[in-house]
Design a protein around this motif. Structure first.
Motif, PDB file in Angstrom:
ATOM      1  N   GLN A 316       0.819  -1.206   0.000  1.00 42.54           N
ATOM      2  CA  GLN A 316       0.000   0.000   0.000  1.00 42.54           C
ATOM      3  C   GLN A 316       0.860   1.267   0.000  1.00 42.54           C
ATOM      4  O   GLN A 316       0.548   2.237  -0.690  1.00 42.54           O
ATOM      5  N   GLN A 317       1.945   1.256   0.750  1.00 43.28           N
ATOM      6  CA  GLN A 317       2.804   2.433   0.836  1.00 43.28           C
ATOM      7  C   GLN A 317       3.428   2.763  -0.524  1.00 43.28           C
ATOM      8  O   GLN A 317       3.455   3.921  -0.933  1.00 43.28           O
ATOM      9  N   GLN A 318       3.924   1.738  -1.217  1.00 45.09           N
ATOM     10  CA  GLN A 318       4.526   1.965  -2.530  1.00 45.09           C
ATOM     11  C   GLN A 318       3.481   2.467  -3.529  1.00 45.09           C
ATOM     12  O   GLN A 318       3.772   3.310  -4.382  1.00 45.09           O
ATOM     13  N   LEU A 319       2.257   1.963  -3.426  1.00 47.59           N
ATOM     14  CA  LEU A 319       1.192   2.399  -4.321  1.00 47.59           C
ATOM     15  C   LEU A 319       0.887   3.880  -4.118  1.00 47.59           C
ATOM     16  O   LEU A 319       0.743   4.649  -5.090  1.00 47.59           O
ATOM     17  N   GLU A 320       0.821   4.313  -2.885  1.00 45.37           N
ATOM     18  CA  GLU A 320       0.562   5.718  -2.604  1.00 45.37           C
ATOM     19  C   GLU A 320       1.736   6.597  -3.019  1.00 45.37           C
ATOM     20  O   GLU A 320       1.545   7.722  -3.493  1.00 45.37           O
ATOM     21  N   GLU A 321       2.961   6.086  -2.839  1.00 41.03           N
ATOM     22  CA  GLU A 321       4.138   6.851  -3.265  1.00 41.03           C
ATOM     23  C   GLU A 321       4.167   7.018  -4.786  1.00 41.03           C
ATOM     24  O   GLU A 321       4.635   8.036  -5.298  1.00 41.03           O
ATOM     25  N   THR A 322       3.681   6.010  -5.481  1.00 43.16           N
ATOM     26  CA  THR A 322       3.634   6.101  -6.947  1.00 43.16           C
ATOM     27  C   THR A 322       2.728   7.237  -7.394  1.00 43.16           C
ATOM     28  O   THR A 322       3.064   8.015  -8.300  1.00 43.16           O
ATOM     29  N   LEU A 323       1.573   7.368  -6.769  1.00 45.01           N
ATOM     30  CA  LEU A 323       0.660   8.457  -7.127  1.00 45.01           C
ATOM     31  C   LEU A 323       1.254   9.820  -6.785  1.00 45.01           C
ATOM     32  O   LEU A 323       1.096  10.786  -7.546  1.00 45.01           O
ATOM     33  N   LYS A 324       1.961   9.911  -5.653  1.00 47.89           N
ATOM     34  CA  LYS A 324       2.606  11.171  -5.295  1.00 47.89           C
ATOM     35  C   LYS A 324       3.723  11.519  -6.278  1.00 47.89           C
ATOM     36  O   LYS A 324       3.927  12.681  -6.615  1.00 47.89           O
ATOM     37  N   GLN A 325       4.438  10.491  -6.735  1.00 48.18           N
ATOM     38  CA  GLN A 325       5.537  10.719  -7.671  1.00 48.18           C
ATOM     39  C   GLN A 325       5.052  11.369  -8.960  1.00 48.18           C
ATOM     40  O   GLN A 325       5.734  12.219  -9.539  1.00 48.18           O
ATOM     41  N   PHE A 326       3.859  10.975  -9.405  1.00 47.90           N
ATOM     42  CA  PHE A 326       3.319  11.509 -10.660  1.00 47.90           C
ATOM     43  C   PHE A 326       2.250  12.580 -10.425  1.00 47.90           C
ATOM     44  O   PHE A 326       1.522  12.945 -11.342  1.00 47.90           O
ATOM     45  N   SER A 327       2.179  13.078  -9.171  1.00 47.77           N
ATOM     46  CA  SER A 327       1.277  14.189  -8.815  1.00 47.77           C
ATOM     47  C   SER A 327      -0.167  13.887  -9.187  1.00 47.77           C
ATOM     48  O   SER A 327      -0.865  14.703  -9.807  1.00 47.77           O
ATOM     49  N   ILE A 328      -0.632  12.693  -8.844  1.00 46.14           N
ATOM     50  CA  ILE A 328      -2.007  12.278  -9.124  1.00 46.14           C
ATOM     51  C   ILE A 328      -2.826  12.438  -7.851  1.00 46.14           C
ATOM     52  O   ILE A 328      -2.470  11.898  -6.806  1.00 46.14           O
ATOM     53  N   LYS A 329      -3.910  13.196  -7.950  1.00 47.44           N
ATOM     54  CA  LYS A 329      -4.800  13.387  -6.815  1.00 47.44           C
ATOM     55  C   LYS A 329      -6.042  12.523  -7.009  1.00 47.44           C
ATOM     56  O   LYS A 329      -6.668  12.551  -8.069  1.00 47.44           O
ATOM     57  N   LEU A 330      -6.376  11.766  -5.978  1.00 41.19           N
ATOM     58  CA  LEU A 330      -7.539  10.889  -6.055  1.00 41.19           C
ATOM     59  C   LEU A 330      -8.823  11.697  -5.935  1.00 41.19           C
ATOM     60  O   LEU A 330      -8.893  12.693  -5.204  1.00 41.19           O
ATOM     61  N   LYS A 331      -9.823  11.251  -6.665  1.00 40.05           N
ATOM     62  CA  LYS A 331     -11.129  11.876  -6.590  1.00 40.05           C
ATOM     63  C   LYS A 331     -11.873  11.356  -5.368  1.00 40.05           C
ATOM     64  O   LYS A 331     -11.563  10.278  -4.856  1.00 40.05           O
ATOM     65  N   PRO A 332     -12.867  12.086  -4.915  1.00 40.16           N
ATOM     66  CA  PRO A 332     -13.671  11.615  -3.775  1.00 40.16           C
ATOM     67  C   PRO A 332     -14.343  10.291  -4.097  1.00 40.16           C
ATOM     68  O   PRO A 332     -14.571   9.974  -5.270  1.00 40.16           O
ATOM     69  N   PRO A 333     -14.661   9.464  -3.097  1.00 41.25           N
ATOM     70  CA  PRO A 333     -15.297   8.173  -3.351  1.00 41.25           C
ATOM     71  C   PRO A 333     -16.595   8.335  -4.135  1.00 41.25           C
ATOM     72  O   PRO A 333     -17.421   9.186  -3.836  1.00 41.25           O
ATOM     73  N   GLY A 334     -16.725   7.510  -5.167  1.00 42.05           N
ATOM     74  CA  GLY A 334     -17.921   7.545  -6.002  1.00 42.05           C
ATOM     75  C   GLY A 334     -17.829   8.496  -7.173  1.00 42.05           C
ATOM     76  O   GLY A 334     -18.697   8.509  -8.036  1.00 42.05           O
TER      77      GLY A 334
END
Length: 344
Positions: A316-334
């Motif tokens: 899980q930590q590596q997955l979240e770091e990957t999104l931070k590396q590419f400056s991807i912001k998650l959308k709200p649930p749904g």
């Protein structure tokens, strides 16, 4: 007597041949001159005359309509009417010229296209540029397939995450209502919720990948292909006017042919300049497209690989770091759920 002679002379201004027809027009008058004469030299209502008698009547029976004026009519009204009429005629002539030019150009291009299809006409070929264009079209087809599969993966994975979310809620509910299996249902509920959270994170990465590929294929590549289509049309026009000029050069060198050759030479130079300009534009766009494609795909493929690997490794930590590396912001649930219209 003098008035009778003058009125008869007025009725005999149109020459009549032995067959009862009007005099023959000069053979070198073209259809263009005839139509322009009809449109430009139309009847002028201010100069028409009302004839009270027959064709041999006296001159006193001819009343110019320009002399019949109402009490409120003046010279300015007549001038404005003439100006409006001239403007209307000018628009009509302009439209006629545009239609004529379009029709002539279409005829020449169609003739050239048919000649090329049946192997009777020659075409200008830039082998290096044509090869690059073929590579681009093949690349676009393959990237469209990648985009289609990535969208399918997103839809399937979204459904799986939704199922995991529902399954986790069900396990949690059963954990409260089944004291003898509370721990077992509780473990499974936590596992499904964790998988659901990681799945939503992975969906954010895949959606970013899909959006970037879509922009590359349907905007960047399509813009270059649009310029290529303009270039191919310009190439066809260039060859059509080149063939026309070559045919004229093989004919007799009289005054009429030389005038047509001069006009054809001017049109040939215009279309040659257009063809060379668009060829240069295509070359430049292909170069920048290739550089942009490599840059974009390097980033997106690295993102896709790291995100997929981290998810299925349960990191899980590596997955979240990957999104931070590419400056991807998650959308709200749904927020990623398709609307009811998209589901239809």
């Amino acid at each position: 007597m003098t008035d009778n002679v003058m009125s008869k002379a007025a009725t005999m201004e149109i020459p009549i041949n032995s067959n009862g027809g009007t005099g023959a027009l000069a053979e070198d008058d073209s259809l263009e001159q005839d139509l322009q004469q009809v449109m430009v030299s139309g009847p002028n209502l201010n100069e028409t005359s009302i004839v009270s008698g027959g064709y041999g009547g006296t001159a006193e029976g001819i009343i110019p309509t320009g002399s019949v004026k109402g009490p409120n009519m003046n010279h300015s009204t007549s001038s404005s009417s003439m100006t409006a009429e001239e403007a209307t005629r000018g628009v009509a002539v302009e439209k006629y010229e545009a239609v004529k030019k379009w029709g002539l150009n279409t005829y020449k291009c169609t003739k050239q296209m048919i000649s090329e299809r049946f192997g009777r006409g020659s075409r200008t070929v830039d082998l290096e540029l044509e090869a690059q264009i073929d590579v681009l079209r093949d690349t676009k087809r393959k990237y469209e397939n990648v985009l289609r599969l990535a969208k399918a993966l997103t839809n399937h994975f979204y459904n799986m995450v939704q199922t995991q979310h529902a399954l986790g809620d069900t396990f949690a509910d059963l954990s409260q209502k089944s004291p003898e299996l509370r721990d077992e249902f509780g473990y499974n509920a936590e596992t499904q919720k964790l998988l659901c959270k990681n799945g939503e994170t992975l969906l954010g990465a895949i959606n970013f990948f899909v959006s970037s590929i879509n922009t590359l294929v349907n905007k960047t590549m399509e813009d270059t292909l649009m310029t290529i289509r303009m270039y191919e049309n310009a190439r066809l026009e260039f060859d059509a006017y080149r063939s026309d000029l070559e045919e004229l050069s093989l004919g007799p060198r009289d005054a009429v042919t030389m005038a047509r050759m001069e006009a054809a030479q001017e049109q040939f130079e215009v279309h040659k300049e257009k063809y060379e300009r668009l060829r240069s534009d295509v070359t430049i766009k292909l170069k920048f497209l290739e550089e942009n494609k490599v840059k974009v795909m390097h980033k997106q493929l690295l993102l896709f690989h790291n995100a997929i690997s981290a998810y299925f490794a349960g990191n899980q930590q590596q997955l979240e770091e990957t999104l931070k590396q590419f400056s991807i912001k998650l959308k709200p649930p749904g927020a990623d759920k398709p609307s009811w219209l998209e589901e239809q």
